[in-house]
Write a protein that holds these residues in place. Sequence first.
Motif, PDB file in Angstrom:
ATOM      1  N   ASP A 223     -18.605  88.350  50.366  1.00 36.41           N
ATOM      2  CA  ASP A 223     -18.656  88.529  48.906  1.00 36.41           C
ATOM      3  C   ASP A 223     -18.168  89.913  48.503  1.00 36.41           C
ATOM      4  OD1 ASP A 223     -19.689  85.990  48.693  1.00 36.41           O
ATOM      5  OD2 ASP A 223     -21.781  86.650  48.626  1.00 36.41           O
ATOM      6  N   GLU A 224     -18.566  90.941  49.248  1.00 43.16           N
ATOM      7  CA  GLU A 224     -18.146  92.311  48.929  1.00 43.16           C
ATOM      8  C   GLU A 224     -16.638  92.467  49.057  1.00 43.16           C
ATOM      9  OE1 GLU A 224     -20.598  91.448  50.762  1.00 43.16           O
ATOM     10  OE2 GLU A 224     -22.417  92.591  50.251  1.00 43.16           O
ATOM     11  N   MET A 225     -16.058  91.852  50.112  1.00 45.14           N
ATOM     12  CA  MET A 225     -14.615  91.965  50.312  1.00 45.14           C
ATOM     13  C   MET A 225     -13.854  91.204  49.225  1.00 45.14           C
ATOM     14  SD  MET A 225     -14.343  94.013  52.725  1.00 45.14           S
ATOM     15  CE  MET A 225     -12.571  93.922  52.820  1.00 45.14           C
ATOM     16  N   ALA A 226     -14.381  90.051  48.809  1.00 45.49           N
ATOM     17  CA  ALA A 226     -13.729  89.290  47.744  1.00 45.49           C
ATOM     18  C   ALA A 226     -13.757  90.076  46.435  1.00 45.49           C
ATOM     19  CB  ALA A 226     -14.420  87.939  47.576  1.00 45.49           C
ATOM     20  N   ALA A 227     -14.894  90.708  46.144  1.00 45.21           N
ATOM     21  CA  ALA A 227     -15.000  91.499  44.923  1.00 45.21           C
ATOM     22  C   ALA A 227     -14.068  92.696  44.963  1.00 45.21           C
ATOM     23  CB  ALA A 227     -16.448  91.956  44.728  1.00 45.21           C
ATOM     24  N   LEU A 228     -13.963  93.333  46.131  1.00 42.45           N
ATOM     25  CA  LEU A 228     -13.060  94.478  46.258  1.00 42.45           C
ATOM     26  C   LEU A 228     -11.612  94.051  46.046  1.00 42.45           C
ATOM     27  CD1 LEU A 228     -12.483  97.442  47.005  1.00 42.45           C
ATOM     28  CD2 LEU A 228     -12.459  96.728  49.414  1.00 42.45           C
ATOM     29  N   ALA A 229     -11.255  92.915  46.630  1.00 41.59           N
ATOM     30  CA  ALA A 229      -9.883  92.426  46.476  1.00 41.59           C
ATOM     31  C   ALA A 229      -9.577  92.122  45.021  1.00 41.59           C
ATOM     32  CB  ALA A 229      -9.680  91.185  47.344  1.00 41.59           C
ATOM     33  N   GLU A 230     -10.539  91.520  44.290  1.00 41.28           N
ATOM     34  CA  GLU A 230     -10.349  91.244  42.867  1.00 41.28           C
ATOM     35  C   GLU A 230     -10.125  92.535  42.094  1.00 41.28           C
ATOM     36  OE1 GLU A 230     -10.022  88.709  40.994  1.00 41.28           O
ATOM     37  OE2 GLU A 230     -10.476  87.009  42.297  1.00 41.28           O
ATOM     38  N   MET A 231     -10.911  93.548  42.414  1.00 43.85           N
ATOM     39  CA  MET A 231     -10.779  94.816  41.708  1.00 43.85           C
ATOM     40  C   MET A 231      -9.422  95.460  41.988  1.00 43.85           C
ATOM     41  SD  MET A 231     -10.977  98.342  42.058  1.00 43.85           S
ATOM     42  CE  MET A 231     -11.918  98.671  43.547  1.00 43.85           C
ATOM     43  N   ALA A 233      -6.672  93.916  42.892  1.00 44.83           N
ATOM     44  CA  ALA A 233      -5.630  93.107  42.255  1.00 44.83           C
ATOM     45  C   ALA A 233      -5.587  93.357  40.755  1.00 44.83           C
ATOM     46  CB  ALA A 233      -5.873  91.628  42.540  1.00 44.83           C
ATOM     47  N   SER A 234      -6.736  93.655  40.156  1.00 43.37           N
ATOM     48  CA  SER A 234      -6.782  93.873  38.706  1.00 43.37           C
ATOM     49  C   SER A 234      -5.992  95.106  38.286  1.00 43.37           C
ATOM     50  CB  SER A 234      -8.239  94.000  38.235  1.00 43.37           C
ATOM     51  OG  SER A 234      -8.823  95.198  38.725  1.00 43.37           O
ATOM     52  N   VAL A 235      -5.799  96.059  39.186  1.00 41.87           N
ATOM     53  CA  VAL A 235      -5.015  97.263  38.870  1.00 41.87           C
ATOM     54  C   VAL A 235      -3.682  97.262  39.625  1.00 41.87           C
ATOM     55  CG1 VAL A 235      -6.985  98.698  38.252  1.00 41.87           C
ATOM     56  CG2 VAL A 235      -6.288  98.557  40.643  1.00 41.87           C
ATOM     57  N   ASN A 236      -3.291  96.065  40.087  1.00 38.43           N
ATOM     58  CA  ASN A 236      -1.978  95.861  40.721  1.00 38.43           C
ATOM     59  C   ASN A 236      -1.762  96.714  41.977  1.00 38.43           C
ATOM     60  OD1 ASN A 236      -1.189  93.963  38.744  1.00 38.43           O
ATOM     61  ND2 ASN A 236      -0.598  95.637  37.356  1.00 38.43           N
ATOM     62  N   ILE A 237      -2.798  96.873  42.778  1.00 35.44           N
ATOM     63  CA  ILE A 237      -2.644  97.573  44.057  1.00 35.44           C
ATOM     64  C   ILE A 237      -1.886  96.670  45.012  1.00 35.44           C
ATOM     65  CG2 ILE A 237      -3.866  98.526  46.051  1.00 35.44           C
ATOM     66  CD1 ILE A 237      -4.065 100.220  43.574  1.00 35.44           C
ATOM     67  N   THR A 238      -0.813  97.171  45.581  1.00 31.39           N
ATOM     68  CA  THR A 238      -0.031  96.382  46.524  1.00 31.39           C
ATOM     69  C   THR A 238      -0.713  96.368  47.890  1.00 31.39           C
ATOM     70  OG1 THR A 238       1.281  98.269  47.279  1.00 31.39           O
ATOM     71  CG2 THR A 238       2.073  97.073  45.320  1.00 31.39           C
ATOM     72  N   THR A 239      -0.275  95.450  48.745  1.00 29.82           N
ATOM     73  CA  THR A 239      -0.870  95.379  50.086  1.00 29.82           C
ATOM     74  C   THR A 239      -0.595  96.641  50.908  1.00 29.82           C
ATOM     75  OG1 THR A 239       1.045  94.067  50.777  1.00 29.82           O
ATOM     76  CG2 THR A 239      -0.975  92.871  50.233  1.00 29.82           C
ATOM     77  N   PRO A 240       0.610  97.245  50.842  1.00 31.81           N
ATOM     78  CA  PRO A 240       0.786  98.515  51.565  1.00 31.81           C
ATOM     79  C   PRO A 240      -0.148  99.606  51.064  1.00 31.81           C
ATOM     80  CG  PRO A 240       2.914  97.565  51.051  1.00 31.81           C
ATOM     81  CD  PRO A 240       1.906  96.763  50.315  1.00 31.81           C
ATOM     82  N   GLU A 241      -0.375  99.634  49.740  1.00 30.66           N
ATOM     83  CA  GLU A 241      -1.279 100.638  49.200  1.00 30.66           C
ATOM     84  C   GLU A 241      -2.713 100.370  49.632  1.00 30.66           C
ATOM     85  OE1 GLU A 241       1.414 101.491  45.202  1.00 30.66           O
ATOM     86  OE2 GLU A 241      -0.344 100.181  45.104  1.00 30.66           O
ATOM     87  N   ALA A 242      -3.085  99.091  49.704  1.00 30.16           N
ATOM     88  CA  ALA A 242      -4.425  98.749  50.209  1.00 30.16           C
ATOM     89  C   ALA A 242      -4.570  99.188  51.655  1.00 30.16           C
ATOM     90  CB  ALA A 242      -4.665  97.245  50.071  1.00 30.16           C
ATOM     91  N   PHE A 274      -7.528  92.836  58.143  1.00 30.01           N
ATOM     92  CA  PHE A 274      -7.017  91.465  58.053  1.00 30.01           C
ATOM     93  C   PHE A 274      -7.742  90.694  56.952  1.00 30.01           C
ATOM     94  CE2 PHE A 274      -7.340  86.985  59.352  1.00 30.01           C
ATOM     95  CZ  PHE A 274      -5.994  86.650  59.413  1.00 30.01           C
ATOM     96  N   GLU A 275      -9.069  90.813  56.917  1.00 28.05           N
ATOM     97  CA  GLU A 275      -9.855  90.114  55.904  1.00 28.05           C
ATOM     98  C   GLU A 275      -9.518  90.619  54.501  1.00 28.05           C
ATOM     99  OE1 GLU A 275     -14.554  89.168  54.872  1.00 28.05           O
ATOM    100  OE2 GLU A 275     -13.954  89.802  56.896  1.00 28.05           O
ATOM    101  N   LEU A 276      -9.365  91.933  54.358  1.00 24.42           N
ATOM    102  CA  LEU A 276      -9.013  92.496  53.053  1.00 24.42           C
ATOM    103  C   LEU A 276      -7.673  91.967  52.563  1.00 24.42           C
ATOM    104  CD1 LEU A 276      -9.378  94.487  50.699  1.00 24.42           C
ATOM    105  CD2 LEU A 276      -8.352  96.250  52.167  1.00 24.42           C
ATOM    106  N   LEU A 277      -6.681  91.944  53.450  1.00 26.61           N
ATOM    107  CA  LEU A 277      -5.347  91.480  53.050  1.00 26.61           C
ATOM    108  C   LEU A 277      -5.347  89.992  52.719  1.00 26.61           C
ATOM    109  CD1 LEU A 277      -3.032  93.458  55.491  1.00 26.61           C
ATOM    110  CD2 LEU A 277      -3.699  94.020  53.147  1.00 26.61           C
ATOM    111  N   VAL A 278      -6.171  89.214  53.451  1.00 24.26           N
ATOM    112  CA  VAL A 278      -6.265  87.785  53.131  1.00 24.26           C
ATOM    113  C   VAL A 278      -6.829  87.593  51.727  1.00 24.26           C
ATOM    114  CG1 VAL A 278      -7.509  85.659  53.691  1.00 24.26           C
ATOM    115  CG2 VAL A 278      -6.413  86.966  55.514  1.00 24.26           C
ATOM    116  N   HIS A 279      -7.922  88.309  51.435  1.00 24.13           N
ATOM    117  CA  HIS A 279      -8.520  88.194  50.107  1.00 24.13           C
ATOM    118  C   HIS A 279      -7.551  88.673  49.016  1.00 24.13           C
ATOM    119  CE1 HIS A 279     -12.610  86.891  50.910  1.00 24.13           C
ATOM    120  NE2 HIS A 279     -12.677  87.731  51.926  1.00 24.13           N
ATOM    121  N   LEU A 280      -6.887  89.794  49.270  1.00 31.06           N
ATOM    122  CA  LEU A 280      -5.965  90.338  48.268  1.00 31.06           C
ATOM    123  C   LEU A 280      -4.784  89.398  48.045  1.00 31.06           C
ATOM    124  CD1 LEU A 280      -5.441  92.755  46.434  1.00 31.06           C
ATOM    125  CD2 LEU A 280      -4.232  93.865  48.344  1.00 31.06           C
ATOM    126  N   SER A 281      -4.264  88.826  49.107  1.00 33.21           N
ATOM    127  CA  SER A 281      -3.147  87.881  48.978  1.00 33.21           C
ATOM    128  C   SER A 281      -3.576  86.651  48.189  1.00 33.21           C
ATOM    129  CB  SER A 281      -2.654  87.457  50.364  1.00 33.21           C
ATOM    130  OG  SER A 281      -2.175  88.570  51.085  1.00 33.21           O
TER     131      SER A 281
END
Length: 307
Positions: A223-231, A233-242, A274-281
């Motif tokens: 849940d924490e990783m999903a919420a972080l990914a949503e946040m 994505a809301s400010v258009n952070i790219t995967t390289p920046e993540a 890996f988990e962060l990038l999956v959620h962000l994607s």
Amino acid sequence: MESSLRESSPKPSVRYGSLPPRMRVLYITTYHRTGGWLAEAFATDSAVDVLLEEAVGVRAGMSRLRDEVFDAVLISHEPGELDALELLDGLRAGGSEEPYIVLGHQSEQELAPLCYEVGGDAFVCVDTCTTRSLIWIVARAVERSRLQRENRRLAQADQHRLRLENDEAARLLGEQRAMVEELISRCASDRTLQVETFPERLVSHYRELLRTYVIMGSGNLVDEMAALAEMLASVNITTPEAMQLHLHALAELVRGLGSRSARHVMSRADLLAFELLVHLSECYRQRYFERQYPASQKLLPGFLTRS
């Protein structure tokens, strides 16, 4: 003194306990008390085959220790002629690691503490000690010395392994940074958000997530990783920046390990990334889908228009 050691124990029919089958022992003594009586005492007890060699005087003893290897060293304490404690103190200061047992007439209660303080393994009063007791004292000192050397060797091997692991972690971090920087440099975006411009609150939050993930593993912070990914994505952070954010927090965590192993941390950190990038994607996929197929209000039943 000599009779006490000669007549202490009958010859055993079987070997006792964990006594070694044989020991090579150096006896440092004076001209007035040669080691014949001690060799005879060891010979009367067949529990261990003791090869006793004698060195008369401090100079001869140090010469033998410099050129040869012995399982243990016995030193005769004869105040005025041979001060075993002074000799032992000098030997230890010079780096000698052999087990040392001091033999003398004095009370063990009086001399044993002084013997320990200069690095001796035991003080034995030859007037009251039996041959079997002396053999066990020497054998235990030999075993303790062997275990200390083995522990030191294992500790050195462990430190070497940790250095290699931490060097490998540093190398991997460097390679990952270079890869992320190259991806960012190829980005067509007009702006590139560097880690230094991330809000400190966000950096601290991710750092704590990483620490928790290292301890608890995957499946505990979904849940924490999903919420972080949503946040993000809301400010258009790219995967390289993540990944920049991830590597920044990981480098700080690895530096904080000091001499501890970084292998476990690096393995868990890779899973977290890996988990962060999956959620962000997934967040960006969902946003793309919503743009391609925007929600529309359907007409209620009964309000259908005729063509």
